[in-house]
Design a protein around this motif. Structure first.
Motif, PDB file in Angstrom:
ATOM      1  N   ILE A 308     -20.049  55.403  54.592  1.00 38.78           N
ATOM      2  CA  ILE A 308     -20.285  55.818  55.894  1.00 38.78           C
ATOM      3  C   ILE A 308     -20.465  54.583  56.580  1.00 38.78           C
ATOM      4  CG2 ILE A 308     -21.238  57.185  57.638  1.00 38.78           C
ATOM      5  CD1 ILE A 308     -21.478  59.267  55.451  1.00 38.78           C
ATOM      6  N   LEU A 309     -19.887  53.981  57.972  1.00 35.90           N
ATOM      7  CA  LEU A 309     -20.256  53.048  58.819  1.00 35.90           C
ATOM      8  C   LEU A 309     -21.500  53.505  59.442  1.00 35.90           C
ATOM      9  CD1 LEU A 309     -17.017  52.622  58.228  1.00 35.90           C
ATOM     10  CD2 LEU A 309     -16.863  51.961  60.406  1.00 35.90           C
ATOM     11  N   LYS A 310     -22.394  52.310  59.827  1.00 34.01           N
ATOM     12  CA  LYS A 310     -23.740  52.388  60.416  1.00 34.01           C
ATOM     13  C   LYS A 310     -23.288  52.882  62.002  1.00 34.01           C
ATOM     14  CE  LYS A 310     -27.908  52.053  59.353  1.00 34.01           C
ATOM     15  NZ  LYS A 310     -28.536  50.622  59.167  1.00 34.01           N
ATOM     16  N   GLN A 311     -22.473  52.247  62.380  1.00 32.64           N
ATOM     17  CA  GLN A 311     -22.211  52.364  64.095  1.00 32.64           C
ATOM     18  C   GLN A 311     -20.676  52.977  63.965  1.00 32.64           C
ATOM     19  OE1 GLN A 311     -24.502  51.976  66.026  1.00 32.64           O
ATOM     20  NE2 GLN A 311     -26.019  51.228  64.505  1.00 32.64           N
ATOM     21  N   PRO A 312     -20.406  53.739  65.150  1.00 33.77           N
ATOM     22  CA  PRO A 312     -19.146  54.088  65.728  1.00 33.77           C
ATOM     23  C   PRO A 312     -18.398  53.317  66.105  1.00 33.77           C
ATOM     24  CG  PRO A 312     -20.752  54.987  67.018  1.00 33.77           C
ATOM     25  CD  PRO A 312     -21.694  54.158  66.222  1.00 33.77           C
ATOM     26  N   ASP A 313     -17.562  52.430  65.497  1.00 35.76           N
ATOM     27  CA  ASP A 313     -16.934  51.338  65.572  1.00 35.76           C
ATOM     28  C   ASP A 313     -15.309  51.484  65.381  1.00 35.76           C
ATOM     29  OD1 ASP A 313     -15.860  48.908  65.931  1.00 35.76           O
ATOM     30  OD2 ASP A 313     -17.695  47.924  65.617  1.00 35.76           O
ATOM     31  N   PRO A 314     -14.503  51.948  66.092  1.00 36.62           N
ATOM     32  CA  PRO A 314     -13.151  52.271  65.752  1.00 36.62           C
ATOM     33  C   PRO A 314     -12.374  50.903  65.107  1.00 36.62           C
ATOM     34  CG  PRO A 314     -13.553  53.207  67.665  1.00 36.62           C
ATOM     35  CD  PRO A 314     -14.717  52.306  67.641  1.00 36.62           C
ATOM     36  N   ILE A 315     -12.828  49.852  65.675  1.00 33.76           N
ATOM     37  CA  ILE A 315     -12.037  48.578  65.273  1.00 33.76           C
ATOM     38  C   ILE A 315     -12.470  48.208  64.041  1.00 33.76           C
ATOM     39  CG2 ILE A 315     -11.678  46.090  65.643  1.00 33.76           C
ATOM     40  CD1 ILE A 315     -11.727  46.484  68.761  1.00 33.76           C
ATOM     41  N   PHE A 316     -13.888  48.301  63.634  1.00 32.94           N
ATOM     42  CA  PHE A 316     -14.275  47.781  62.311  1.00 32.94           C
ATOM     43  C   PHE A 316     -13.645  48.845  61.525  1.00 32.94           C
ATOM     44  CE2 PHE A 316     -18.066  48.188  59.222  1.00 32.94           C
ATOM     45  CZ  PHE A 316     -17.975  46.903  58.584  1.00 32.94           C
ATOM     46  N   CYS A 317     -13.573  50.189  61.765  1.00 35.40           N
ATOM     47  CA  CYS A 317     -13.387  51.170  60.909  1.00 35.40           C
ATOM     48  C   CYS A 317     -11.709  51.001  60.317  1.00 35.40           C
ATOM     49  CB  CYS A 317     -13.462  52.580  61.421  1.00 35.40           C
ATOM     50  SG  CYS A 317     -12.835  53.896  60.588  1.00 35.40           S
ATOM     51  N   ALA A 318     -11.218  50.469  61.375  1.00 41.16           N
ATOM     52  CA  ALA A 318      -9.657  50.225  61.057  1.00 41.16           C
ATOM     53  C   ALA A 318      -9.606  48.888  60.096  1.00 41.16           C
ATOM     54  CB  ALA A 318      -8.841  49.853  62.355  1.00 41.16           C
ATOM     55  N   LYS A 319     -10.448  47.893  60.232  1.00 39.01           N
ATOM     56  CA  LYS A 319     -10.652  46.898  59.264  1.00 39.01           C
ATOM     57  C   LYS A 319     -10.928  47.394  57.854  1.00 39.01           C
ATOM     58  CE  LYS A 319     -11.799  43.134  62.302  1.00 39.01           C
ATOM     59  NZ  LYS A 319     -12.774  42.119  62.716  1.00 39.01           N
ATOM     60  N   VAL A 320     -12.061  48.428  57.694  1.00 38.11           N
ATOM     61  CA  VAL A 320     -12.381  48.825  56.481  1.00 38.11           C
ATOM     62  C   VAL A 320     -11.259  49.514  55.825  1.00 38.11           C
ATOM     63  CG1 VAL A 320     -13.926  50.476  55.307  1.00 38.11           C
ATOM     64  CG2 VAL A 320     -14.720  49.152  57.001  1.00 38.11           C
ATOM     65  N   MET A 321     -10.418  50.393  56.351  1.00 38.16           N
ATOM     66  CA  MET A 321      -9.387  51.113  55.752  1.00 38.16           C
ATOM     67  C   MET A 321      -8.488  49.991  55.530  1.00 38.16           C
ATOM     68  SD  MET A 321      -9.070  54.696  58.009  1.00 38.16           S
ATOM     69  CE  MET A 321      -8.829  53.852  59.663  1.00 38.16           C
ATOM     70  N   GLU A 322      -7.996  48.931  56.194  1.00 40.50           N
ATOM     71  CA  GLU A 322      -6.893  48.105  55.856  1.00 40.50           C
ATOM     72  C   GLU A 322      -7.451  47.428  54.461  1.00 40.50           C
ATOM     73  OE1 GLU A 322      -5.109  44.531  55.073  1.00 40.50           O
ATOM     74  OE2 GLU A 322      -7.083  44.637  56.110  1.00 40.50           O
ATOM     75  N   THR A 323      -8.707  47.105  54.497  1.00 43.68           N
ATOM     76  CA  THR A 323      -9.190  46.277  53.261  1.00 43.68           C
ATOM     77  C   THR A 323      -9.123  47.129  52.252  1.00 43.68           C
ATOM     78  OG1 THR A 323     -10.942  45.083  55.053  1.00 43.68           O
ATOM     79  CG2 THR A 323     -11.256  45.041  52.568  1.00 43.68           C
ATOM     80  N   GLY A 328      -6.286  47.866  46.869  1.00 46.24           N
ATOM     81  CA  GLY A 328      -5.741  49.040  45.864  1.00 46.24           C
ATOM     82  C   GLY A 328      -6.884  49.963  45.703  1.00 46.24           C
ATOM     83  N   VAL A 329      -7.711  50.177  46.491  1.00 44.34           N
ATOM     84  CA  VAL A 329      -8.867  51.270  46.444  1.00 44.34           C
ATOM     85  C   VAL A 329      -8.400  52.582  47.247  1.00 44.34           C
ATOM     86  CG1 VAL A 329     -11.325  51.812  46.668  1.00 44.34           C
ATOM     87  CG2 VAL A 329     -10.435  49.474  46.433  1.00 44.34           C
ATOM     88  N   LYS A 387     -19.010  43.390  47.482  1.00 43.20           N
ATOM     89  CA  LYS A 387     -18.770  42.036  48.323  1.00 43.20           C
ATOM     90  C   LYS A 387     -17.738  42.227  49.296  1.00 43.20           C
ATOM     91  CE  LYS A 387     -18.786  37.181  47.512  1.00 43.20           C
ATOM     92  NZ  LYS A 387     -18.031  37.030  48.749  1.00 43.20           N
ATOM     93  N   ILE A 388     -16.553  42.759  48.732  1.00 40.67           N
ATOM     94  CA  ILE A 388     -15.252  42.706  49.789  1.00 40.67           C
ATOM     95  C   ILE A 388     -15.705  43.549  50.991  1.00 40.67           C
ATOM     96  CG2 ILE A 388     -13.101  43.964  50.005  1.00 40.67           C
ATOM     97  CD1 ILE A 388     -12.538  43.133  46.945  1.00 40.67           C
ATOM     98  N   LEU A 389     -16.247  44.736  50.767  1.00 36.50           N
ATOM     99  CA  LEU A 389     -16.603  45.527  52.024  1.00 36.50           C
ATOM    100  C   LEU A 389     -17.628  44.727  52.947  1.00 36.50           C
ATOM    101  CD1 LEU A 389     -16.925  48.951  50.222  1.00 36.50           C
ATOM    102  CD2 LEU A 389     -15.185  48.483  51.954  1.00 36.50           C
ATOM    103  N   SER A 390     -18.803  44.139  52.288  1.00 34.37           N
ATOM    104  CA  SER A 390     -19.866  43.597  53.027  1.00 34.37           C
ATOM    105  C   SER A 390     -19.079  42.245  53.671  1.00 34.37           C
ATOM    106  CB  SER A 390     -21.058  43.034  51.810  1.00 34.37           C
ATOM    107  OG  SER A 390     -21.767  44.425  51.637  1.00 34.37           O
ATOM    108  N   ASP A 391     -17.929  41.528  53.428  1.00 40.70           N
ATOM    109  CA  ASP A 391     -17.578  40.648  54.246  1.00 40.70           C
ATOM    110  C   ASP A 391     -16.434  40.820  55.020  1.00 40.70           C
ATOM    111  OD1 ASP A 391     -18.744  38.867  52.224  1.00 40.70           O
ATOM    112  OD2 ASP A 391     -17.211  38.530  50.901  1.00 40.70           O
TER     113      ASP A 391
END
Length: 395
Positions: A308-323, A328-329, A387-391
Motif C-alpha cells: 500500500i502506497l504511503k501517500q495518495p499519488d496516482p503517478i507513483f501508483c502507475a509507476k508501481v503497477m508498470e514496474t 513478471g509480478v 529493492k525493485i519497489l524501493s527503487d
C-alpha cells in the motif's frame, strides 16, 4: 534489475503431488463413492480439532459458507441490521442482502485492513443482529474492546476467516471468537480443496440448522435424533426421508475435495509459518517512506503481501503497477475483493451511500495491492522485489 523477470504468480504449487496422490489412490477403489460421505465427515472432524471448535460443516465454497451462515442467523435470530466491512469479498455483503438484512458499513483500520472497531461500536443499535467481521489478508481484525462490547450487548459476532486461517489474537486462533466462522479453500488461499469452504461453530442448534441448509433443508441431514423425531411426529403425512425444514440450498462438497483438504491440513501449520516469515522479510525491506510497513502483524498469517502506497499519488501508483508488470509480478489492485465495496455496481443499485465517506478504504481501493505469498518463495526473490519497489522514484 530493469530486465529481471521474477516469474511471480498470485499462487504456485498450492495443490501438491501428494494431495493428488491421495485422490488417485481413492479413485482406484472398486466403485468409490464420490459424493459427500465419510471423507467429508472426517475432514470436518479434523478441521474442528485443528481450529479448536466443536462443529464444522464442509460446503462447496467460502461464498456458500457466508450464505448459509447468514441464512442460519436469520432462522435463529430474525432479520435486522448487520454491520459489515467496506473492504471484503462480495459474498459477505451479498449474503446479508439475499437473506433480507440491512448492511451497515464502516471504514477500515489502516493497520489491520479490517473494520474500524470504534466505528463498529458507534454504529451498534437496537436493530443490530450481528457484526460480520472480515479478517483481511491474514491480519486480525478484532480487539478485546469490541469483544467485550458485543458480549455486553448480546450481539452476535460472525468471523470471516477465509483469508486468515491460522492467524491468532492473544494466542487463540481466529474463527473461535465469534458464534460462527467462515473459511475458504479456494486455490489461492492458505490451503485448497480446488473449491471449498467450511463453517465452524460451538453452537449445537446452529450446527444442525447448517447441516440441513447445506442439503435442500432436509431433516434427515441433522445428526440429532430429537430433531428428526420432532419433525416426524409433527408431519406424520410425510416420508421421514423427505421432510424439508427450510427453503434451502444444495452446496454440498465431494469426497475428492475432502481428500485434498485432509491431505493439506497435515502441513498447514508448517506452510503458514513460512508465509509469516516471508511477510516479515517483505515488510522489513520495503522503503517505509514510500510504502506502508506498519501493519499489525502480531499473530498474522498472510497468503499475500500487502503493498500500500504511503501517500495518495496516482503517478507513483502507475509507476508501481508498470514496474510490477514489467518484472513478471502478478498483483491485484484494491487488495481484498477489489477495494471499496460501496463503489461496486451491485451496491450502487441498492444503497445510496457516498463511498467518499470512507477515506481509509478508499486509499486502499486506489493505492493498495496484494501480491502472492506462498511457502516456496525464495528469500532472494523477496529481497529482489523489495529493492525493485524501493527503487521506483516518486515524481
Amino acid at each position: 534489475m530493469s530486465s529481471v523477470n521474477l516469474d511471480w504468480p498470485l499462487m504456485r504449487n498450492n495443490i501438491a503431488r501428494r494431495d493428488l496422490g491421495a485422490v488417485a489412490e481413492f479413485l482406484q477403489q472398486d466403485d468409490p463413492r464420490l459424493t459427500q460421505s465419510n471423507h467429508v465427515a472426517q475432514f470436518e472432524r479434523e478441521w474442528s480439532e485443528w481450529l479448536g471448535v466443536k462443529y464444522s460443516v464442509l460446503v462447496n465454497s467460502g461464498s456458500s459458507a457466508n450464505l448459509l451462515t447468514i441464512a442460519a442467523l436469520k432462522e435463529h435470530y430474525g432479520v435486522g441490521e448487520i454491520i459489515v466491512p467496506t473492504l471484503t469479498w462480495v459474498s459477505d455483503i451479498a449474503s446479508v442482502i439475499h437473506c433480507g438484512f440491512k448492511p451497515v458499513f464502516v471504514d477500515i483500520d489502516r493497520r489491520t485492513l479490517g473494520m474500524d472497531n470504534n466505528q463498529v461500536i458507534e454504529k451498534l443499535t437496537p436493530e443490530t443482529k450481528a457484526v460480520f467481521i472480515t479478517h483481511v489478508l491474514g491480519y486480525n481484525g478484532i480487539t478485546q474492546t469490541l469483544l467485550d462490547e458485543l458480549k455486553a450487548r448480546k450481539i452476535v459476532l460472525i468471523e470471516d476467516v477465509c483469508e486468515s486461517y491460522g492467524a491468532t489474537f492473544l494466542g487463540r486462533k481466529l474463527g473461535t471468537f465469534g458464534l460462527i466462522s467462515n473459511f475458504s479453500f479456494y486455490y489461492a488461499h492458505h490451503m485448497s480443496t480446488i473449491e471449498g469452504g467450511m463453517i465452524s461453530t460451538g453452537d449445537a442448534r446452529l450446527y444442525e440448522t447448517l447441516r440441513m441448509l447445506r442439503s435442500h433443508g432436509m431433516v434427515r441431514e441433522a445428526t440429532s435424533p430429537e430433531i428428526k423425531d420432532a419433525y416426524s411426529r409433527g408431519f406424520p403425512d410425510l416420508n421421514p426421508d423427505f421432510i424439508f425444514a427450510f427453503p434451502a440450498y444444495n452446496v454440498r462438497s465431494t469426497e475428492i475435495n475432502a481428500l485434498i483438504g485432509r491431505s493439506q491440513l497435515k502441513r498447514l501449520d508448517e506452510t503458514n509459518m513460512r508465509r509469516s516469515l516471508n511477510l516479515r522479510l517483505f515488510l522489513d525491506n520495503l522503503d517505509p517512506k514510500k510504502y506502508q510497513t506498519d501493519f499489525a502483524t502480531a499473530g498474522s498469517c498472510n497468503y499475500a503481501f500487502t503493498l500500500i502506497l504511503k501517500q495518495p499519488d496516482p503517478i507513483f501508483c502507475a509507476k508501481v503497477m508498470e514496474t510490477l508488470s514489467r518484472h513478471g509480478v502478478d498483483f491485484r489492485r484494491g487488495t481484498s475483493g477489489g477495494g471499496n465495496q460501496l463503489r461496486q455496481p451491485y451496491l450502487k443499485k441498492l444503497i445510496h451511500e457516498d463511498p467518499n465517506r470512507y477515506p481509509h478504504v478508499d486509499h486502499v481501493h486506489f493505492f493498495g495491492f496484494y501480491i502472492g505469498n506462498y511457502p516456496t518463495l525464495e528469500k532472494e526473490k523477496i529481497l529482489a522485489l523489495c529493492k525493485i519497489l524501493s527503487d521506483v522514484t516518486v515524481h
